[in-house]
Design a protein around this motif. Structure first.
Motif, PDB file in Angstrom:
ATOM      1  N   TYR A 189       0.816  -1.198   0.058  1.00 36.29           N
ATOM      2  CA  TYR A 189       0.058   0.239  -0.036  1.00 36.29           C
ATOM      3  C   TYR A 189       0.905   1.108  -0.223  1.00 36.29           C
ATOM      4  N   THR A 190       0.374   2.301  -0.724  1.00 34.57           N
ATOM      5  CA  THR A 190       1.090   3.576  -0.551  1.00 34.57           C
ATOM      6  C   THR A 190       0.676   4.209   1.006  1.00 34.57           C
ATOM      7  N   PHE A 191       1.090   5.139   1.138  1.00 34.13           N
ATOM      8  CA  PHE A 191       0.857   5.940   2.523  1.00 34.13           C
ATOM      9  C   PHE A 191      -0.735   6.395   2.291  1.00 34.13           C
ATOM     10  N   SER A 192      -1.008   7.037   1.314  1.00 36.53           N
ATOM     11  CA  SER A 192      -2.453   7.332   1.018  1.00 36.53           C
ATOM     12  C   SER A 192      -3.224   6.161   1.092  1.00 36.53           C
ATOM     13  N   GLU A 193      -2.914   5.227   0.354  1.00 35.31           N
ATOM     14  CA  GLU A 193      -3.983   4.033   0.545  1.00 35.31           C
ATOM     15  C   GLU A 193      -4.106   3.413   1.886  1.00 35.31           C
ATOM     16  N   ALA A 194      -2.780   3.311   2.601  1.00 38.47           N
ATOM     17  CA  ALA A 194      -3.015   2.811   3.984  1.00 38.47           C
ATOM     18  C   ALA A 194      -3.821   3.764   4.967  1.00 38.47           C
ATOM     19  N   ARG A 195      -3.634   5.043   4.914  1.00 42.71           N
ATOM     20  CA  ARG A 195      -4.276   5.920   5.471  1.00 42.71           C
ATOM     21  C   ARG A 195      -5.759   5.809   5.448  1.00 42.71           C
ATOM     22  N   ASP A 196      -6.283   5.712   4.188  1.00 40.30           N
ATOM     23  CA  ASP A 196      -7.656   5.635   3.666  1.00 40.30           C
ATOM     24  C   ASP A 196      -8.384   4.319   4.282  1.00 40.30           C
ATOM     25  N   ARG A 197      -7.539   3.339   4.189  1.00 38.32           N
ATOM     26  CA  ARG A 197      -7.906   1.969   4.813  1.00 38.32           C
ATOM     27  C   ARG A 197      -8.224   2.049   6.129  1.00 38.32           C
ATOM     28  N   ILE A 198      -7.107   2.643   6.790  1.00 35.96           N
ATOM     29  CA  ILE A 198      -7.279   2.261   8.341  1.00 35.96           C
ATOM     30  C   ILE A 198      -8.258   3.316   9.247  1.00 35.96           C
ATOM     31  N   ALA A 199      -8.379   4.532   8.317  1.00 37.60           N
ATOM     32  CA  ALA A 199      -9.378   5.490   9.003  1.00 37.60           C
ATOM     33  C   ALA A 199     -10.762   4.809   9.286  1.00 37.60           C
ATOM     34  N   PRO A 200     -11.576   4.131   8.563  1.00 41.91           N
ATOM     35  CA  PRO A 200     -12.783   3.421   8.879  1.00 41.91           C
ATOM     36  C   PRO A 200     -12.638   2.515   9.822  1.00 41.91           C
ATOM     37  N   MET A 201     -11.600   1.591   9.768  1.00 40.10           N
ATOM     38  CA  MET A 201     -11.223   0.796  11.159  1.00 40.10           C
ATOM     39  C   MET A 201     -11.249   1.176  12.359  1.00 40.10           C
ATOM     40  N   LEU A 202     -10.317   2.539  12.298  1.00 41.15           N
ATOM     41  CA  LEU A 202     -10.431   3.240  13.728  1.00 41.15           C
ATOM     42  C   LEU A 202     -11.953   3.590  14.140  1.00 41.15           C
ATOM     43  N   THR A 203     -12.623   3.964  12.880  1.00 40.02           N
ATOM     44  CA  THR A 203     -13.974   4.589  13.515  1.00 40.02           C
ATOM     45  C   THR A 203     -14.682   3.324  14.173  1.00 40.02           C
ATOM     46  N   ARG A 204     -14.560   2.254  13.583  1.00 42.09           N
ATOM     47  CA  ARG A 204     -15.364   1.218  14.335  1.00 42.09           C
ATOM     48  C   ARG A 204     -14.747   0.669  15.597  1.00 42.09           C
ATOM     49  N   VAL A 205     -13.406   0.725  15.533  1.00 41.71           N
ATOM     50  CA  VAL A 205     -12.850   0.377  17.132  1.00 41.71           C
ATOM     51  C   VAL A 205     -13.459   1.392  18.017  1.00 41.71           C
ATOM     52  N   VAL A 206     -13.426   2.683  17.638  1.00 39.49           N
ATOM     53  CA  VAL A 206     -13.737   3.662  18.754  1.00 39.49           C
ATOM     54  C   VAL A 206     -15.135   3.687  19.129  1.00 39.49           C
ATOM     55  N   ARG A 207     -16.057   3.059  18.133  1.00 39.53           N
ATOM     56  CA  ARG A 207     -17.466   2.904  18.190  1.00 39.53           C
ATOM     57  C   ARG A 207     -17.620   1.850  19.403  1.00 39.53           C
ATOM     58  N   GLY A 208     -16.838   0.740  19.080  1.00 47.38           N
ATOM     59  CA  GLY A 208     -16.884  -0.406  20.040  1.00 47.38           C
ATOM     60  C   GLY A 208     -16.531  -0.069  21.353  1.00 47.38           C
TER      61      GLY A 208
END
Length: 437
Positions: free
Chosen positions: A31-50
């Motif tokens: 992954y490029t840096f931008s791809e990695a950032r855009d992939r992880i952002a929604p995952m973190l949103t779900r983690v924080v919600r949990g």
């Protein structure tokens, strides 16, 4: 004609400096840096919600545990995202292997299922929220940002993810609870916090029977099965399972066509009486013929002897002393004497607390005594799990990590059990890395 060997004079004049090539080609990233950032952002949103949905009591000191799964191309230690965790205020508290199929591979290769590393990270819920809020605005110049491509997944484990194996449908049972402990609380600090949480959900237990090893705390807990999900909600809980029974000893004694009483044992003592050996098993009867080389030791408070267990203890001990006995040949002189610790006093399955009781007897000896050789031919009736460690394995590995004791472990195997559920696999603690199994 005599062969002549010529000497090369002033050979140093033929030597010249050679510039070595350091390293290889630059690392190719999936992954490029931008791809990695855009992939992880929604995952973190779900983690924080949990973690925001967790009761405050389940998050001691407002701290929570999440999992970070590394892309399989970054499992080498040199790629560990240490700076990233430091910059967002998270602390790695454990890891385990995990089998995944990554979304992408480098150089355009087709993704395939493989083994990677899943990390457990602990931090304040505020730290997780801050990372979620700031990540979309990150640039590559942010501290640790260049390590984002090493991450494949970020998640918050659910209580069901932590419950291992089948549990009884109802009633009280004895659980084994595995807890993470961070550098701040430690194993001693996490227990009072866990006890406070149990009080909140209506469980009053002393939690006195426990072991600590490798950043984990293994706790025996008796509680209603109906509260299993509530117990696993406590965020430092890594695993929750019904306490396994002690492994059935099969065969219960060494088969022999000749009774021990009819075998002529050596008259001499051990070859080297200074070698220190300990065997943990079912005991050796008083006045037994092998008693000349064996010191029988019984821990304080242990119960009555069991005949079949003593037969097993004699079989294991005689195997060490004499090896295979051929009635047609003289029995070899033992190399060393043996301290035989009787650690078994009840039939397997009758006492739900037996597994930790036996381990406590063994652990006390390993901590207080120094032996060069030890043997374990007993253990939990529990197949090895690829994704989690058991108390017996963790504790024995920790105590043997000094490197001064060679331990041998009999590999338990319910080979006649069904493959579904892993019942036909070798059993704990044969997965110790600091012992021979």
């Amino acid at each position: 004609m005599t062969k002549r060997n010529f000497l090369l004079g002033k050979g140093e004049r033929l030597v010249e400096d050679v510039a070595g090539v350091r390293g290889g080609a630059p690392k190719s990233h999936p992954y490029t840096f931008s791809e990695a950032r855009d992939r992880i952002a929604p995952m973190l949103t779900r983690v924080v919600r949990g973690i925001d949905q967790l009761p405050d009591a389940a998050c001691p000191d407002n701290r929570a545990v999440a999992t970070v799964t590394l892309n399989p191309e970054y499992i080498a230690k040199s790629y560990f995202p240490e700076r990233l965790f430091e910059s967002v205020g998270l602390e790695p508290v454990g890891s385990r292997p995990r089998r995944i199929t990554p979304q992408k591979r480098s150089k355009g290769r087709e993704p395939e299922e493989t083994i990677t590393t899943e990390l457990f990270v602990m931090g304040s819920r505020d730290a997780f929220r801050a990372w979620r809020n700031e990540l979309p605005r990150w640039g590559e110049d942010v501290a640790g940002a260049n390590e984002l491509p090493t991450i494949e997944q970020v998640a918050a484990p659910s209580p069901r993810d932590k419950i291992k194996g089948r549990l009884p449908k109802s009633g009280r049972t004895v659980f084994e609870v595995v807890l993470h402990s961070d550098s701040g609380t430690g194993s001693n600090g996490i227990i009072p916090l866990f006890k406070d949480y149990l009080d909140e959900i209506g469980i009053d237990q002393p939690l006195d029977r426990r072991f600590s090893a490798g950043g984990l705390c293994f706790v025996e807990l008796e509680a209603p099965v109906e509260l299993a999900d509530d117990i696993a909600t406590f965020t430092p809980v890594r695993a929750l399972r019904q306490m396994p029974s002690l492994r059935m000893l099969r065969p219960t004694f060494r088969s022999s066509r000749v009774a021990m009483e009819n075998i002529a044992l050596p008259a001499a003592g051990p070859v080297d009486p200074n070698i220190r050996v300990a065997i943990f098993d079912g005991g050796v009867p008083k006045n037994h013929p092998i008693g000349k080389w064996v010191k029988s030791i019984e821990p304080p408070g242990i119960g009555k002897t069991i005949g079949d267990f003593q037969k097993h203890g004699v079989g294991v001990t005689s195997a060490f002393l004499f090896g295979h006995i051929d009635p047609a040949k003289p029995v070899a002189r033992p190399y060393a004497p043996v301290d035989h610790y009787r650690v078994l006093d009840t039939a397997p399955g009758q006492n739900p607390h037996e597994l930790y009781e036996v381990l406590a007897r063994i652990d006390q000896v390993l901590v207080e005594k120094q032996y060069q050789f030890v043997n374990f031919s007993i253990g939990p009736r529990l197949p090895i799990e690829d994704d989690d460690v058991h108390a017996w394995t963790a504790v024995l590995d920790d105590r043997l990590s000094r490197g001064t004791t060679l331990a041998t472990i009999a590999v338990g195997n319910d080979g006649d059990g069904p493959s579904k559920g892993g019942f036909n696999r070798i059993q704990v603690p044969a997965d110790c890395v600091n012992a021979l199994a």
